[in-house]
Each structure stands twice: as structure tokens, then as C-alpha cells.
Design a protein around this motif. Structure first.
Motif, short mmCIF file in Angstrom:
data_model
loop_
_atom_site.label_atom_id
_atom_site.label_comp_id
_atom_site.label_asym_id
_atom_site.label_seq_id
_atom_site.Cartn_x
_atom_site.Cartn_y
_atom_site.Cartn_z
N ILE A 16 0.83 -1.21 0.00
CA ILE A 16 0.00 0.00 0.00
C ILE A 16 0.86 1.25 0.00
CG2 ILE A 16 -1.70 1.31 1.32
CD1 ILE A 16 -2.79 -1.40 2.32
N ALA A 17 1.90 1.26 0.85
CA ALA A 17 2.74 2.46 0.95
C ALA A 17 3.39 2.81 -0.39
CB ALA A 17 3.80 2.26 2.02
N GLN A 18 3.97 1.81 -1.05
CA GLN A 18 4.66 2.09 -2.31
C GLN A 18 3.68 2.49 -3.42
OE1 GLN A 18 8.27 -0.65 -3.09
NE2 GLN A 18 7.09 -1.75 -1.53
N LEU A 19 2.58 1.78 -3.53
CA LEU A 19 1.61 2.11 -4.58
C LEU A 19 1.04 3.52 -4.37
CD1 LEU A 19 -0.36 -1.24 -4.96
CD2 LEU A 19 1.32 -0.26 -6.54
N VAL A 20 0.66 3.83 -3.15
CA VAL A 20 0.05 5.14 -2.87
C VAL A 20 1.08 6.25 -3.03
CG1 VAL A 20 -1.04 6.56 -1.10
CG2 VAL A 20 -1.74 4.18 -1.39
N ALA A 21 2.30 6.04 -2.51
CA ALA A 21 3.33 7.08 -2.61
C ALA A 21 3.69 7.38 -4.05
CB ALA A 21 4.57 6.66 -1.82
#
Length: 408
Positions: A151-156
Motif C-alpha cells: 500500500i505504501a509504495q503504490l500510494v506514494a
């Protein structure tokens, strides 16, 4: 009110929710935070490790308090603090110092959620349900970490690094729901010191698991902190010709942790806890050295080695924690959990930082030699685990023998 299997399931789901913000800094620091604030590898490792430092400071008090008050109350307070600190991170963090302070606060909140959550769960279980239920709870940690990386990488990458904290910061609501639905179970009143040093430090079998867990956490968080950065290096060296992306490799490595931890505990129950843990930790040390030696090999070779590492690194986790819980003196279980978690997360913080410092000292994140040095450091650390269990086994030889319920 939640009881039995429903309680175990709810706590595992809540644990996943609490872990969704857990790896946000590590997941996005190489692509976003290091260039944004001009951080060296050592500084980035310190920032990422501040979460574990905050945890380490608070957990001795919060986990020990669960011997005196219902752990459910501490679980709720810790979860709320972790949520608030994560959501506030993008607003407050402006440099290495402010980012480290905010991430340490998030870790402090998690100190009131992880081990107190385990204590809240075990206080509501029958003894016969302990080993597998504890392992399910601890292994769900890995699923939360996988979601955190994903989630962190996709959203960032799509909406900016600040959005990664906002999106992941709401997930711990799942644990709040589970905690509110628990049956209140106040601990048995007792007199005496809050932290019974003799019951904790005089329990050599439990201390062996604590020290083995420390070696495990040093290796685990050293790997997790630098996994995305390592694959970024591999991708750059191979001009982008790699079989999987950094997002994919980080999620795969994290997802494999959950079944690895469960199977590791089953092996401990069947073959003996000390024997199973020692074999797993030795295999992990050898795999880490193999990755370091293969830094210049074709990317598919590194993918295979990393997937093997994804199994060996966490396979001892559930066995170590359930072994500690079973070996702990009953009236000092919360205090023993406090020591277990303090040692584990203290060495987690040092692991990520030490790996970064090793990278800087050996040539920086653009050097294959530096990555070999980093993985060699993790291998040396994990091999301290079998030594700790051998030391503990000298005082309690039966602990190494296979028993039906895996209590050793």
C-alpha cells in the motif's frame, strides 16, 4: 463479546490493521525520503529504526503493566497513539530529526498494542490453545507488513509520499473494534514488585528464547529496512532488466513470512523447539551470506535466494515467542513479554541502523561490496541465536527434547 476462535480471528485481523502503517518509512525512503531530505544510508537507517527505539523505550512499562491491569485497556490506548502519530507524520516531518521523532512516537504507540495485544489474547485462552493461537497472532504480523509495503509504495508513487501515511494510518481501526468487543478479564490481583526480576531473569529457559528472539529481530529488521533499497540497486545495475519490481519482491518476501512462521512453530512442536529454531537460524545465516556473495549474479538468482531468505528469516518467529510465553513464570508473564519485546525491538532498531552504517562504511548503497558487507552482518547476528538456546539448554536439558504440546 468475542471468545475462543472468534477472538483469535479478530485479534489476527486487528493485528494486520495495526501493522499496515508499520513499514511505510522503510517502503518509501529510498525513492522518496532519502532524496527529499538528502539522507545518507546511515541517517535513513536511524530514521527507520526510530520506530523500534520508541517501541523499546515504552514496552518495558506498558507490557509489564498488563500483570496488574487488563491488557485490553493498554491495547486501546497504544493503538490510538500509533494511529495519530502516523497520520500526523506528513504534517510534522520536515527533516531527519522531526521525522525520527514522529516515527518514534508511532513506535511508542505500537508498544502498547503488540505485546499487550498478545497478553490480552492469552489471558482469554485455555492453556491447550496457547501455542498455535500465539503463532497465528505473531505470524499475522507478516501479512500486515506485506500490506504495508504494498500500500505504501503504490500510494506514494501515485499520490505522493504524504498520502502513504494518510491511507495506512486509518487501518488500526480494525484493532480498536476487536479490543472493544473483548470480554473484560482483569488480571489476578497480587502484591509485590511490578517487575519481578528474579522470576524474569532467573528463568533461564525463557531467557534463551528472549535472546534468540533478539538475534531474529536484528536480522529481520535489517533485511526489511533495506530490502526495497537493495532491489532498487539491483534494478539500477541491471538497467531495469529484472524479473520483478521492488514492490513485487517486497510483498512476496513479506507474504511468505506468515506460512513460514506457522510451519516453523509446527516443526518446533514435532521435533523440539530448540532443535528446530537452531536449524532455521543456521540456514538463514547461510542464505544471507549467499545473497551477499551473489550480488553481481543474474537477477533471477537473487530472486530465488531472496525467496528462500523470506522463508528462513521469519520461520523461527512464532516458535520463539510461543516458547517464551510457555516458559514464562505465570505471575510474571507480562514482565517476561516486556523483556522479550524490549530486547527484540531494541535490536530491530540497531539492525536497520547498523546495516545502513555498514553500507556507508563499505562504499555506499551503489556498491556491491557494501551490500555483501550488510548481508554478512545479518548472518553473523542470527548465528548468535543458536548459541543463546544452547546456553539456555545447559540449565534445562529437557527443553531440547520433542514434546507433544511444544512447550519448550
Amino acid at each position: 463479546m468475542l471468545r475462543g476462535r472468534a477472538l483469535v480471528v479478530a485479534m489476527c485481523v486487528g493485528q494486520v490493521g495495526n501493522l499496515v502503517p508499520h513499514m511505510v518509512v522503510q517502503a518509501i525512503m529510498a525513492q522518496h525520503l532519502m532524496p527529499l531530505w538528502g539522507l545518507s544510508a546511515g541517517q535513513a537507517g536511524l530514521m527507520a529504526g526510530s520506530y523500534a527505539f520508541g517501541y523499546m523505550i515504552a514496552v518495558p512499562i506498558l507490557a509489564t503493566l498488563t500483570d496488574r491491569i487488563d491488557a485490553r485497556r493498554i491495547l486501546i490506548g497504544g493503538t490510538v497513539l500509533s494511529m495519530v502519530a502516523t497520520l500526523a507524520f506528513p504534517v510534522v516531518a520536515r527533516d531527519l530529526f522531526t521525522a525520527s521523532i514522529m516515527w518514534a512516537l508511532a513506535g511508542l504507540g505500537f508498544a502498547g498494542a503488540y505485546m499487550p495485544g498478545l497478553k490480552a489474547l492469552t489471558d482469554r485462552l485455555d492453556p491447550g490453545d496457547m501455542s498455535r493461537s500465539v503463532t497465528l497472532y505473531t505470524s499475522s504480523f507478516s501479512l500486515g507488513v506485506a500490506l504495508s509495503f504494498l500500500i505504501a509504495q503504490l500510494v506514494a508513487d501515485r499520490f505522493g509520499w504524504q498520502a502513504a501515511f494518510y491511507v495506512t494510518g486509518v487501518a488500526p481501526v480494525a484493532m480498536l473494534v476487536a479490543a472493544v468487543a473483548m470480554v473484560p478479564v482483569p488480571p489476578t490481583p497480587r502484591v509485590g514488585p511490578l517487575f519481578d526480576f528474579k522470576a524474569v531473569f532467573g528463568n533461564r529457559p525463557a531467557l534463551g528464547y528472549v535472546l534468540g528472539y533478539g538475534a531474529h529481530c536484528f536480522e529481520l529488521y535489517g533485511m526489511r529496512t533495506w530490502l526495497v533499497a537493495f532491489w532498487t540497486y539491483v534494478t539500477a545495475v541491471n538497467a531495469g532488466a529484472v524479473p520483478v519490481s521492488a514492490i513485487t519482491i517486497s510483498v512476496l518476501v513479506s507474504l511468505l513470512s506468515m506460512p513460514a512462521s506457522i510451519l516453523g512453530n509446527e516443526a518446533a512442536i514435532r521435533f523440539g523447539r530448540h532443535r528446530a529454531i537452531s536449524l532455521v537460524q543456521t540456514a538463514s545465516g547461510l542464505t544471507g551470506i549467499g545473497i551477499g556473495l551473489a550480488v553481481g549474479a543474474p537477477p533471477w538468482v537473487l530472486v530465488v535466494l531472496l525467496l528462500v531468505y523470506a522463508i528462513t528469516v521469519p520461520a523461527d518467529s512464532g516458535a520463539l515467542t510461543s516458547g517464551m510465553a510457555n516458559a514464562a513464570t505465570p505471575h510474571a508473564k507480562g514482565a517476561t513479554m516486556a523483556l522479550h519485546s524490549t530486547v527484540g525491538f531494541g535490536l530491530s532498531a540497531i539492525g536497520g541502523w547498523a546495516f545502513g552504517m555498514t553500507l556507508d562504511a563499505a562504499g555506499g548503497p551503489q556498491s556491491g561490496q557494501a551490500w555483501f558487507a550488510g548481508f554478512a552482518l545479518l548472518s553473523v547476528a542470527i548465528l548468535m541465536g543458536p548459541l543463546a538456546l544452547w546456553w539456555a539448554g545447559r540449565a534445562a536439558a529437557p527443553a531440547a527434547a520433542p514434546v507433544p504440546d511444544g512447550k519448550v
